[in-house]
Design a protein around this motif. Structure first.
Motif, PDB file in Angstrom:
ATOM      1  N   CYS A 142      -4.849   2.578  -3.177  1.00 14.26           N
ATOM      2  CA  CYS A 142      -3.681   2.027  -2.275  1.00 14.26           C
ATOM      3  C   CYS A 142      -4.151   0.614  -1.620  1.00 14.26           C
ATOM      4  N   MET A 182       0.376   8.393   3.288  1.00 16.91           N
ATOM      5  CA  MET A 182      -1.223   7.668   3.760  1.00 16.91           C
ATOM      6  C   MET A 182      -1.060   7.276   5.158  1.00 16.91           C
ATOM      7  N   ILE A 239      -2.204   3.938   7.320  1.00 16.11           N
ATOM      8  CA  ILE A 239      -2.287   2.586   6.645  1.00 16.11           C
ATOM      9  C   ILE A 239      -2.578   1.821   8.024  1.00 16.11           C
ATOM     10  N   LEU A 281      -7.306   2.467   4.659  1.00 18.09           N
ATOM     11  CA  LEU A 281      -6.301   3.637   4.120  1.00 18.09           C
ATOM     12  C   LEU A 281      -6.928   5.154   4.199  1.00 18.09           C
ATOM     13  N   ASP A 324      -7.429   6.515  -1.469  1.00 16.16           N
ATOM     14  CA  ASP A 324      -7.454   5.408  -0.548  1.00 16.16           C
ATOM     15  C   ASP A 324      -7.768   4.041  -0.994  1.00 16.16           C
ATOM     16  N   ALA A 330      -8.365   5.645   9.328  1.00 19.16           N
ATOM     17  CA  ALA A 330      -7.946   4.252   8.571  1.00 19.16           C
ATOM     18  C   ALA A 330      -8.316   3.193   9.515  1.00 19.16           C
ATOM     19  N   ALA A 370       0.977  -1.159   0.000  1.00 24.35           N
ATOM     20  CA  ALA A 370       0.087  -0.141   0.142  1.00 24.35           C
ATOM     21  C   ALA A 370       0.773   1.284  -0.131  1.00 24.35           C
TER      22      ALA A 370
END
Lengths: 141, 141, 141, 141
Positions: free
Chosen positions: A128, A30, A32, A117, A125, A58, A19
């Protein structure tokens, strides 16, 4: 007695690697989150520049995808006024996320965890999260 | 002083039995929650395969149906932008559910409890909740 | 990938049966919660006369025993001022219970779930929780 | 099916009248909450000068006294480090109060509601709660 399959920490790192590589590629740092199949956190990384609020979002996305065994963007599609599922986003203390970017991690037909994400647009998001899963399915032991 | 009628644990088990038989029939393992007339939990079962998130959602649906004396799908119909009830799903800390699958249990005109189902589609949840009530009304002592 | 053992609904019913028989024996109607190894609810019963507040407390005890893999009375012993664990009872949004009455369910050395009792004194709750586990270990398939 | 006795609004007003007369007598304006036997609010009054925070605390005390069928000062006595009940005050989302001033309302051996007072010292709160109950038992129809 039931027997349940669950991501381990090595799996979780692979998901995050996939990711985050995609996040670097599109230039969006991001947050994650990886949860087990019950929605509890296994691993989390906030890339440098990831949003503080996304550290929460997330986790909620990954929780939802795993615990409800459904992508958050699918809940999003159902969470429209007039649909019988409308209002689902306030459930579980508001943790049930209907924002795109959470995907269940499925191995041999079983949901074994979730990935969430957050920091980009929902579509970023989602992309990924999917990249994390694709990378995981190709690279897990 | 008021006198209130309330489901007992034997009643709750009958409701769960009726709902779970229907769930088995349609092949969707469910979370099933039974509350008293005030919305407090009397009994709960997560059938093998029921969703973790639904353990929470089923309780919220049963709470809503009992405490508000209204089916959650009726709230759903009212919970649309422009309707004066819109936004009701965030009340009671988000426990007021507007997702189909919660039904009040009515005996002799009184709401004596609530049943909440979750894990399927809202329509499946509603069908199993109704099956629980039908079975209860036919088989209670 | 991890493989996790988890109570199923049939196991949960056996645990409830054993605990409720003990509760009947001592004449204290109880709330009885059974969770899986992650602390999520599988089954719950409020015996006729069980306390409303205990419907919540029993779930928190079972959650704690399973998710933390520790009896709540062991946390209680550590939850004293000056002990480095003091204050643990406000964790997980206050769901981490340090009140006696929650026990992990252990099979072949693995925590596969939790049982939480509430409505009596903590000692009564503990006795009934233990009775549930004893009955389960003797009667599971 | 169970049959439950519950305070009605006329009962609740009598309880408030008795408690507020005592509050006036000792010169401490109070927040006074009356709940039903499940701990849900029936009536509430903040006397002129009552504390804002006590509007919350009084409700928690009345909830606890009714739902747990126990005076909050009894929980207070048990809520000491080393006692197996220690930590109970964070249960039910922190609503379970162990601060003196909440009393169950008992009629013919049944808990039919709860009264919670807050704004004074715990002892003043307890005295006014008791005065409410005494007045109620002498003046209810």
């Amino acid at each position: 007695m039931l027997t349940v399959k669950r991501l381990d920490i090595a799996d979780a790192r692979i998901l995050i690697k996939g990711a985050s590589e995609k996040a670097n590629e599109i230039g969006v740092p991001m947050c994650i989150a990886i949860t087990d199949e019950s929605g509890n956190l296994i691993a989390f990384e906030r890339m440098d520049g990831g949003k503080v609020s996304s550290a929460f979002v997330a986790q909620d996305k990954a929780f939802t995808a795993a615990a409800a065994r459904k992508a958050t963007h699918e809940y999003n599609a159902a969470n429209v006024p007039g649909n019988l599922a409308f209002g689902i986003h306030t459930e579980v203390g508001g943790k049930l996320s209907t924002v795109g970017g959470g995907l269940p991690v499925v191995v041999d037909g079983d949901v074994v965890g979730g990935i969430g994400l957050s920091s980009g647009t929902p579509q970023q998001d989602m992309d990924c999260a999917q990249a994390g899963i694709d990378y995981f399915l190709q690279n897990r032991g």
